[in-house]
Design an enzyme around this catalytic site. Structure first.
Site, PDB file in Angstrom:
ATOM      1  N   ILE A 170       0.831  -1.199   0.000  1.00 41.22           N
ATOM      2  CA  ILE A 170       0.000   0.000   0.000  1.00 41.22           C
ATOM      3  C   ILE A 170       0.867   1.250   0.000  1.00 41.22           C
ATOM      4  O   ILE A 170       0.557   2.233  -0.691  1.00 41.22           O
ATOM      5  CB  ILE A 170      -0.963  -0.012   1.197  1.00 41.22           C
ATOM      6  CG1 ILE A 170      -1.961  -1.179   1.043  1.00 41.22           C
ATOM      7  CG2 ILE A 170      -1.706   1.307   1.313  1.00 41.22           C
ATOM      8  CD1 ILE A 170      -2.833  -1.410   2.264  1.00 41.22           C
ATOM      9  N   ARG A 251      -3.301   1.909  11.278  1.00 41.94           N
ATOM     10  CA  ARG A 251      -3.814   1.317  12.511  1.00 41.94           C
ATOM     11  C   ARG A 251      -3.880   2.380  13.603  1.00 41.94           C
ATOM     12  O   ARG A 251      -2.945   3.174  13.772  1.00 41.94           O
ATOM     13  CB  ARG A 251      -2.926   0.155  12.986  1.00 41.94           C
ATOM     14  CG  ARG A 251      -3.105  -1.141  12.210  1.00 41.94           C
ATOM     15  CD  ARG A 251      -4.456  -1.785  12.531  1.00 41.94           C
ATOM     16  NE  ARG A 251      -4.656  -3.033  11.840  1.00 41.94           N
ATOM     17  CZ  ARG A 251      -5.246  -3.157  10.656  1.00 41.94           C
ATOM     18  NH1 ARG A 251      -5.657  -2.081  10.006  1.00 41.94           N
ATOM     19  NH2 ARG A 251      -5.428  -4.348  10.114  1.00 41.94           N
ATOM     20  N   GLU A 280     -12.411   1.420  17.851  1.00 41.73           N
ATOM     21  CA  GLU A 280     -12.800   1.759  16.486  1.00 41.73           C
ATOM     22  C   GLU A 280     -13.451   3.131  16.370  1.00 41.73           C
ATOM     23  O   GLU A 280     -13.104   3.922  15.506  1.00 41.73           O
ATOM     24  CB  GLU A 280     -13.771   0.699  15.941  1.00 41.73           C
ATOM     25  CG  GLU A 280     -13.132  -0.638  15.673  1.00 41.73           C
ATOM     26  CD  GLU A 280     -12.467  -0.697  14.310  1.00 41.73           C
ATOM     27  OE1 GLU A 280     -12.157   0.354  13.740  1.00 41.73           O
ATOM     28  OE2 GLU A 280     -12.272  -1.820  13.825  1.00 41.73           O
ATOM     29  N   HIS A 302     -12.863   3.952   9.441  1.00 38.64           N
ATOM     30  CA  HIS A 302     -12.136   2.727   9.076  1.00 38.64           C
ATOM     31  C   HIS A 302     -12.736   2.098   7.820  1.00 38.64           C
ATOM     32  O   HIS A 302     -13.082   0.910   7.805  1.00 38.64           O
ATOM     33  CB  HIS A 302     -12.139   1.723  10.233  1.00 38.64           C
ATOM     34  CG  HIS A 302     -11.023   0.721  10.109  1.00 38.64           C
ATOM     35  ND1 HIS A 302     -10.601  -0.065  11.164  1.00 38.64           N
ATOM     36  CD2 HIS A 302     -10.238   0.355   9.063  1.00 38.64           C
ATOM     37  CE1 HIS A 302      -9.619  -0.855  10.760  1.00 38.64           C
ATOM     38  NE2 HIS A 302      -9.395  -0.613   9.486  1.00 38.64           N
TER      39      HIS A 302
END
Length: 339
Positions: A170, A251, A280, A302
């Site tokens: 990525i 993250r 989250e 996310h």
């Protein structure tokens, strides 16, 4: 007796706050009648991802497909001797219990490349939203305030440097897209040689401070492990330029939100954009929640990985690899974490 495959917490199987097994279209196509599917326990519209009810639901399983659930030592004590394989429905593997896989004779795998285009594109979206003050302009204009100078003067990107921490799949895809906007792209990754980076138009920096001192935007594309947990803390932020942006599509655990709050409050960084938080929902954490009111903070839920194509691909690949292990007893063919 059919082997049982437990999908512990798949978002795609939820409808109106409850599991709808009929939504497992891809899984039923791959598995056919060869396995029995079982889904995670739902309470108050969300999956239970730990504790006795979560663990009890894993008993008798031959395979697990996990999303955000944490595979702890306690979980492995329950599944030992029964579960043959655990598939992580995503790129990261910080929640799969990596140290416990081999000792318990369990294969593990992730899907490291199903959403490279989506995450790199989302990263650019966060970067450009900050650079051009898109969210601030959008919010103010919709509230009735029209002003072309609202948010100040954007920067001319061709004179700036973008820095990427972590040059995996990525990171490299993001680098190639960044080159269309920024005059220079630099990278820090102790596991990637400078020659390799050059092939993607990235100039290697051999220390983290070297990158932070030069970068006008700092992008996190590194894995979360014990070496990188809370990587972005007080000392990291003090090495950054005072007008540099910090972008986290990787993250939540990479960032200490209290340190970022202090840096923003004191004007020591130019802005912050993040797709990920721990926990989250940033509203569920005091310091993440306190980041939200800043006008130079842009956040998403996310979803950098998300497209219809990426989700379907990931689901199919997880099911195919689980079936491969159950039928052959051989290791996963792709994304194996136990080779």
């Amino acid at each position: 007796m059919k082997p049982v495959v437990v999908y512990t917490d798949p978002f795609w199987a939820l409808a109106d706050g409850a599991v709808n097994p009929a939504l497992a279209t891809i899984e039923n196509e791959v598995f056919g009648d060869k396995v029995e599917l079982r889904f995670g326990v739902v309470q108050d519209g969300a999956y239970v991802k730990g504790g006795p009810r979560f663990i009890d639901n894993l008993k008798g399983a031959s395979a697990l497909a996990i999303y955000r659930a944490q595979m702890t030592e306690e979980v492995f004590a329950t599944i030992r001797g029964e579960v043959k394989v655990i598939g992580r429905q995503g790129v990261g593997y910080d929640n799969i219990g990596l140290p416990f896989l081999k000792p318990n004779g369990i294969f593990g795998f992730n899907v490291p490349d199903y959403c490279v285009d989506e995450v790199s594109t989302h990263t650019l979206s966060l970067v450009l939203a900050l650079e051009r003050q898109i969210c601030l302009q959008n919010n103010h204009l919709k509230s009735g305030h029209w002003d072309i100078y609202d948010g100040g003067y954007p920067r001319r990107l061709q004179g700036l440097t973008a820095g990427i921490i972590g040059l995996g799949r990525i990171g490299k895809a993001t680098a190639q897209k960044l080159r269309c906007f920024y005059g220079q792209v630099i990278g820090y990754d102790p596991y990637v040689h400078g020659d390799h980076m050059i092939g993607y138009g990235v100039q290697k920096r051999h220390t983290l401070p070297d990158l932070l001192h030069q970068a006008d935007v700092v992008i996190l594309h590194c894995l979360l492990d014990e070496d990188t947990r809370n990587l972005v803390g007080e000392s990291f932020l003090r090495e950054m330029k005072s007008d540099a942006f910090l972008i986290n599509p990787a993250r939540g655990g990479l960032v200490d939100p209290q340190a970022v709050h202090a840096a923003l409050s004191e004007g020591r960084i130019g802005g912050y954009a993040s797709d990920v938080f721990t926990p989250e929902d940033p509203n569920d954490h005091e310091w993440n929640r306190r980041l939200l009111p800043f006008e130079n903070v842009v956040v998403t839920s996310h979803r950098a990985f998300l497209s219809a194509e990426s989700e379907l691909s990931q689901r199919r690949r997880v099911a195919e690899e689980i079936l491969h292990v159950l039928e052959t007893g051989r290791p996963p063919r792709w994304g194996s974490l136990t080779d």
